[in-house]
Design a protein around this motif. Structure first.
Motif, PDB file in Angstrom:
ATOM      1  N   ALA A   1      -5.954   5.658   1.993  1.00  0.00           N
ATOM      2  CA  ALA A   1      -5.471   4.296   1.740  1.00  0.00           C
ATOM      3  C   ALA A   1      -4.821   3.701   2.987  1.00  0.00           C
ATOM      4  CB  ALA A   1      -4.473   4.314   0.576  1.00  0.00           C
ATOM      5  N   ILE A   2      -4.096   4.527   3.719  1.00  0.00           N
ATOM      6  CA  ILE A   2      -3.447   4.057   4.946  1.00  0.00           C
ATOM      7  C   ILE A   2      -4.499   3.645   5.983  1.00  0.00           C
ATOM      8  CG2 ILE A   2      -2.004   4.766   6.895  1.00  0.00           C
ATOM      9  CD1 ILE A   2      -0.506   6.610   4.968  1.00  0.00           C
ATOM     10  N   LEU A   3      -5.561   4.436   6.122  1.00  0.00           N
ATOM     11  CA  LEU A   3      -6.597   4.132   7.098  1.00  0.00           C
ATOM     12  C   LEU A   3      -7.350   2.847   6.735  1.00  0.00           C
ATOM     13  CD1 LEU A   3      -8.009   7.733   7.690  1.00  0.00           C
ATOM     14  CD2 LEU A   3      -6.642   6.370   9.285  1.00  0.00           C
ATOM     15  N   ILE A   4      -7.610   2.653   5.445  1.00  0.00           N
ATOM     16  CA  ILE A   4      -8.282   1.419   5.008  1.00  0.00           C
ATOM     17  C   ILE A   4      -7.413   0.206   5.305  1.00  0.00           C
ATOM     18  CG2 ILE A   4      -9.109   0.151   2.989  1.00  0.00           C
ATOM     19  CD1 ILE A   4      -9.990   2.840   1.813  1.00  0.00           C
ATOM     20  N   MET A   5      -6.114   0.329   5.010  1.00  0.00           N
ATOM     21  CA  MET A   5      -5.193  -0.769   5.268  1.00  0.00           C
ATOM     22  C   MET A   5      -5.150  -1.085   6.768  1.00  0.00           C
ATOM     23  SD  MET A   5      -3.160  -3.061   4.190  1.00  0.00           S
ATOM     24  CE  MET A   5      -3.092  -2.578   2.463  1.00  0.00           C
ATOM     25  N   ALA A   6      -5.170  -0.067   7.600  1.00  0.00           N
ATOM     26  CA  ALA A   6      -5.145  -0.279   9.049  1.00  0.00           C
ATOM     27  C   ALA A   6      -6.386  -1.048   9.503  1.00  0.00           C
ATOM     28  CB  ALA A   6      -5.052   1.060   9.765  1.00  0.00           C
ATOM     29  N   PHE A   7      -7.542  -0.665   8.974  1.00  0.00           N
ATOM     30  CA  PHE A   7      -8.788  -1.346   9.332  1.00  0.00           C
ATOM     31  C   PHE A   7      -8.745  -2.816   8.936  1.00  0.00           C
ATOM     32  CE2 PHE A   7     -13.002  -2.814   8.000  1.00  0.00           C
ATOM     33  CZ  PHE A   7     -13.696  -2.700   9.192  1.00  0.00           C
ATOM     34  N   GLU A   8      -8.318  -3.095   7.708  1.00  0.00           N
ATOM     35  CA  GLU A   8      -8.264  -4.480   7.240  1.00  0.00           C
ATOM     36  C   GLU A   8      -7.271  -5.301   8.052  1.00  0.00           C
ATOM     37  OE1 GLU A   8     -10.149  -5.986   5.089  1.00  0.00           O
ATOM     38  OE2 GLU A   8     -11.312  -4.184   4.677  1.00  0.00           O
ATOM     39  N   LEU A   9      -6.163  -4.670   8.422  1.00  0.00           N
ATOM     40  CA  LEU A   9      -5.153  -5.381   9.203  1.00  0.00           C
ATOM     41  C   LEU A   9      -5.681  -5.755  10.587  1.00  0.00           C
ATOM     42  CD1 LEU A   9      -2.373  -6.456   9.818  1.00  0.00           C
ATOM     43  CD2 LEU A   9      -1.577  -4.113  10.162  1.00  0.00           C
ATOM     44  N   VAL A  10      -6.350  -4.836  11.245  1.00  0.00           N
ATOM     45  CA  VAL A  10      -6.915  -5.117  12.566  1.00  0.00           C
ATOM     46  C   VAL A  10      -7.972  -6.213  12.459  1.00  0.00           C
ATOM     47  CG1 VAL A  10      -8.298  -4.151  14.434  1.00  0.00           C
ATOM     48  CG2 VAL A  10      -6.408  -2.830  13.479  1.00  0.00           C
ATOM     49  N   LYS A  11      -8.787  -6.163  11.419  1.00  0.00           N
ATOM     50  CA  LYS A  11      -9.817  -7.179  11.215  1.00  0.00           C
ATOM     51  C   LYS A  11      -9.202  -8.568  11.044  1.00  0.00           C
ATOM     52  CE  LYS A  11     -13.516  -8.401   7.976  1.00  0.00           C
ATOM     53  NZ  LYS A  11     -14.217  -8.004   6.719  1.00  0.00           N
ATOM     54  N   THR A  12      -8.166  -8.675  10.198  1.00  0.00           N
ATOM     55  CA  THR A  12      -7.500  -9.957   9.974  1.00  0.00           C
ATOM     56  C   THR A  12      -6.811 -10.449  11.240  1.00  0.00           C
ATOM     57  OG1 THR A  12      -7.101  -9.304   7.671  1.00  0.00           O
ATOM     58  CG2 THR A  12      -5.833 -11.161   8.504  1.00  0.00           C
ATOM     59  N   SER A  13      -6.233  -9.541  11.989  1.00  0.00           N
ATOM     60  CA  SER A  13      -5.529  -9.919  13.212  1.00  0.00           C
ATOM     61  C   SER A  13      -6.498 -10.453  14.265  1.00  0.00           C
ATOM     62  CB  SER A  13      -4.752  -8.715  13.758  1.00  0.00           C
ATOM     63  OG  SER A  13      -3.774  -8.287  12.829  1.00  0.00           O
ATOM     64  N   LEU A  14      -7.697  -9.877  14.339  1.00  0.00           N
ATOM     65  CA  LEU A  14      -8.709 -10.376  15.275  1.00  0.00           C
ATOM     66  C   LEU A  14      -9.092 -11.817  14.931  1.00  0.00           C
ATOM     67  CD1 LEU A  14     -11.050  -7.261  15.692  1.00  0.00           C
ATOM     68  CD2 LEU A  14      -9.611  -8.318  17.455  1.00  0.00           C
ATOM     69  N   GLU A  15      -9.217 -12.099  13.631  1.00  0.00           N
ATOM     70  CA  GLU A  15      -9.512 -13.467  13.213  1.00  0.00           C
ATOM     71  C   GLU A  15      -8.381 -14.407  13.612  1.00  0.00           C
ATOM     72  OE1 GLU A  15     -10.184 -13.200   9.051  1.00  0.00           O
ATOM     73  OE2 GLU A  15     -12.120 -12.176   9.237  1.00  0.00           O
ATOM     74  N   LYS A  16      -7.150 -13.914  13.531  1.00  0.00           N
ATOM     75  CA  LYS A  16      -5.991 -14.711  13.907  1.00  0.00           C
ATOM     76  C   LYS A  16      -6.001 -15.010  15.415  1.00  0.00           C
ATOM     77  CE  LYS A  16      -1.842 -16.436  12.847  1.00  0.00           C
ATOM     78  NZ  LYS A  16      -1.598 -17.473  11.832  1.00  0.00           N
ATOM     79  N   ILE A  17      -6.475 -14.041  16.207  1.00  0.00           N
ATOM     80  CA  ILE A  17      -6.556 -14.260  17.657  1.00  0.00           C
ATOM     81  C   ILE A  17      -7.629 -15.288  17.973  1.00  0.00           C
ATOM     82  CG2 ILE A  17      -7.159 -13.151  19.846  1.00  0.00           C
ATOM     83  CD1 ILE A  17      -5.924 -10.579  18.758  1.00  0.00           C
ATOM     84  N   LEU A  18      -8.771 -15.206  17.272  1.00  0.00           N
ATOM     85  CA  LEU A  18      -9.866 -16.148  17.522  1.00  0.00           C
ATOM     86  C   LEU A  18      -9.547 -17.547  17.014  1.00  0.00           C
ATOM     87  CD1 LEU A  18     -12.886 -13.813  16.603  1.00  0.00           C
ATOM     88  CD2 LEU A  18     -12.075 -14.446  18.886  1.00  0.00           C
ATOM     89  N   HIS A  19      -8.763 -17.605  15.945  1.00  0.00           N
ATOM     90  CA  HIS A  19      -8.401 -18.896  15.361  1.00  0.00           C
ATOM     91  C   HIS A  19      -6.885 -18.932  15.162  1.00  0.00           C
ATOM     92  CE1 HIS A  19     -12.701 -19.421  14.629  1.00  0.00           C
ATOM     93  NE2 HIS A  19     -12.701 -18.238  14.040  1.00  0.00           N
ATOM     94  N   PRO A  20      -6.132 -19.090  16.246  1.00  0.00           N
ATOM     95  CA  PRO A  20      -4.663 -19.015  16.160  1.00  0.00           C
ATOM     96  C   PRO A  20      -4.062 -20.187  15.394  1.00  0.00           C
ATOM     97  CG  PRO A  20      -5.352 -19.731  18.346  1.00  0.00           C
ATOM     98  CD  PRO A  20      -6.604 -19.358  17.608  1.00  0.00           C
ATOM     99  N   GLU A  21      -2.958 -19.893  14.717  1.00  0.00           N
ATOM    100  CA  GLU A  21      -2.179 -20.899  14.008  1.00  0.00           C
ATOM    101  C   GLU A  21      -0.728 -20.754  14.437  1.00  0.00           C
ATOM    102  OE1 GLU A  21      -2.694 -20.595   9.831  1.00  0.00           O
ATOM    103  OE2 GLU A  21      -4.886 -20.594   9.910  1.00  0.00           O
ATOM    104  N   ALA A  22      -0.020 -21.873  14.459  1.00  0.00           N
ATOM    105  CA  ALA A  22       1.377 -21.849  14.887  1.00  0.00           C
ATOM    106  C   ALA A  22       2.229 -21.077  13.888  1.00  0.00           C
ATOM    107  CB  ALA A  22       1.905 -23.271  15.023  1.00  0.00           C
ATOM    108  N   VAL A  23       3.174 -20.305  14.416  1.00  0.00           N
ATOM    109  CA  VAL A  23       4.107 -19.537  13.586  1.00  0.00           C
ATOM    110  C   VAL A  23       5.425 -20.287  13.517  1.00  0.00           C
ATOM    111  CG1 VAL A  23       5.362 -17.366  13.338  1.00  0.00           C
ATOM    112  CG2 VAL A  23       3.017 -17.368  14.208  1.00  0.00           C
TER     113      VAL A  23
ATOM    114  N   SER B   1       0.839  -1.207   0.000  1.00  0.00           N
ATOM    115  CA  SER B   1       0.000   0.000   0.000  1.00  0.00           C
ATOM    116  C   SER B   1       0.872   1.255   0.000  1.00  0.00           C
ATOM    117  CB  SER B   1      -0.927   0.001   1.214  1.00  0.00           C
ATOM    118  OG  SER B   1      -0.227   0.271   2.410  1.00  0.00           O
ATOM    119  N   ASP B   2       2.021   1.181   0.668  1.00  0.00           N
ATOM    120  CA  ASP B   2       2.946   2.316   0.649  1.00  0.00           C
ATOM    121  C   ASP B   2       3.458   2.581  -0.758  1.00  0.00           C
ATOM    122  OD1 ASP B   2       2.641   2.654   3.340  1.00  0.00           O
ATOM    123  OD2 ASP B   2       4.486   1.607   3.895  1.00  0.00           O
ATOM    124  N   ALA B   3       3.700   1.497  -1.511  1.00  0.00           N
ATOM    125  CA  ALA B   3       4.128   1.667  -2.909  1.00  0.00           C
ATOM    126  C   ALA B   3       3.042   2.367  -3.715  1.00  0.00           C
ATOM    127  CB  ALA B   3       4.469   0.309  -3.525  1.00  0.00           C
ATOM    128  N   GLY B   4       1.784   1.939  -3.479  1.00  0.00           N
ATOM    129  CA  GLY B   4       0.674   2.617  -4.150  1.00  0.00           C
ATOM    130  C   GLY B   4       0.569   4.070  -3.740  1.00  0.00           C
TER     131      GLY B   4
END
Length: 389
Positions: free
Chosen positions: A106-128, A65-68
């Motif tokens: 664009a930065i604000l939209i990316m932040a929203f999507e990132l927080v949304k995806t991260s919440l899903e990761k917390i609810l359904h964790p996968e090993a790193v 997104s920074d490139a864009g």
């Protein structure tokens, strides 16, 4: 690197006040930013895939997104440099502010999507999966982003660009967010704590803050923010350096984009002076302002009675009375019109934009104070706002 490229690609590179040089710096930094961000995206995306880390992958798409954003900034600088036309007689300079606002969105939209995806990761964790190459890529990314923040900040300061300063803040927040991801990867490897999703949220909040600040910095000029105090002081210094000018007031600055300011002001001159010589001095000031500050100025001459002792005496008395009300209030265009029964004092008072006292109340205060000392004096007062304080 930017300095090296500027010396070889930008003619007259050491004259950033020139609109053409300023535009060239913006385009150069935008192009370099695109290259850096695409490389960082590729590296982080690879690291995120092999380590199965949502935080690293999200950080990679943040760089995309920074490139864009850099593309938008580059296009914005290019379009802002277009010559005036019939539909836009004052030029296209505000496009730079618009492009900065788009970047912020664009930065604000990316932040929203990132927080949304991260919440899903917390609810359904996968090993790193810990991978040393991922840590190396992240460490290199932090260094690159710190460098990008540095050159964007210095260039933004040099050419006075809100868009470049916003990009610098964005790069700094990226460096901080990548540092969080790096720490999360290390903690996840050496402990049983899976904080990948939480770190993704932290990265999203960093990005959101950067987007908010970028929006604020680019929206204010579009709304009509106060002019730069240094710019105002330079106008005052240049104008008052001419001995024919006794004072200035009623200054207005209209900003049509960086390097495209329209200025109007009133200059006080002696009423006993040669009008042709005074007009010539005004023309010289307008040309000097255009040459040194790259602004178009329109100056109105205000003749004042600077050699009539009675007028000067009463002027000073009234000014002292006004300063008793508030020292920030100034006065100009003072005239005395004598009649058979009374004398009219005609003048303007200038107050700050946020001055709380209503004009009618202020004029009544001044009138009562004047008539207390001179019962046969009537006042005709106009209250002005100081838009260039």
């Amino acid at each position: 690197m930017i300095g090296f490229l500027a010396k070889r690609l930008i003619a007259d590179y050491d004259n950033p006040s020139s609109p053409k040089v300023r535009q060239a710096y913006g385009i150069l930094c935008g192009a370099v930013g695109i290259c850096f961000n695409l490389l960082l995206f590729a590296g982080k995306f690879f690291a995120g895939v092999i380590s199965n880390s949502i935080a690293i992958t999200a950080d990679a798409f943040n760089n995309l997104s920074d490139a864009g954003s850099s593309v938008i900034t580059l296009i914005g600088f290019h379009m802002a440099g277009q010559k005036p036309d019939l539909e836009h007689p004052f030029g296209h300079g505000r496009i730079e502010y618009v492009s900065g606002l788009v970047v912020a969105g664009a930065i604000l939209i990316m932040a929203f999507e990132l927080v949304k995806t991260s919440l899903e990761k917390i609810l359904h964790p996968e090993a790193v999966d810990f991978q040393p190459v991922s840590l190396i890529i992240l460490a290199v990314s932090i260094g690159v982003k710190l460098y990008m923040s540095s050159y964007n900040r210095s260039t933004g300061k040099k050419i006075d660009s809100a868009a470049m300063k916003a990009t610098a803040l964005d790069s700094l927040s990226d460096a901080l967010s990548t540092s969080v991801v790096l720490v999360a990867s290390i903690i996840g490897h050496f402990t049983s704590l899976n904080i990948d999703g939480w770190c993704g949220i932290a990265v999203g909040l960093f990005i959101f803050y950067a987007g908010f600040q970028a929006a604020k910095d680019t929206l204010n000029p579009l709304l009509g923010q106060a002019p730069d105090p240094e710019f105002i002081q330079n106008i005052r210094d240049i104008t008052l350096s001419h001995p024919e000018i006794l004072g200035i007031h009623d200054m207005l600055v209209h900003d049509y984009g960086p390097g495209r300011q329209m200025v109007s002001l009133h200059c006080e001159v002696s009423a006993s002076g040669d009008i042709l010589l005074l007009h010539d001095a005004i023309d010289n000031i307008e040309r000097e302002l255009r040459r040194k500050l790259h602004c178009d100025a329109v100056i109105h001459m205000d003749p004042i009675q600077d050699r009539d002792e009675e007028t000067v005496k009463i002027h000073d008395e009234v000014l002292q009375l006004i300063h008793q009300i508030n020292p920030v209030i100034t006065m100009h265009d003072f005239r005395m019109v004598k009649g058979n029964t009374h004398t009219n004092l005609i003048f303007d008072v200038v107050v700050p934009v946020d001055y709380p006292t209503p004009p009618k109340v202020l004029t009544k205060q001044v009138e009562l104070m004047v008539q207390e000392q001179h019962p046969d004096f009537y006042t005709v007062i106009t209250v002005d706002r100081d838009y260039a304080r």
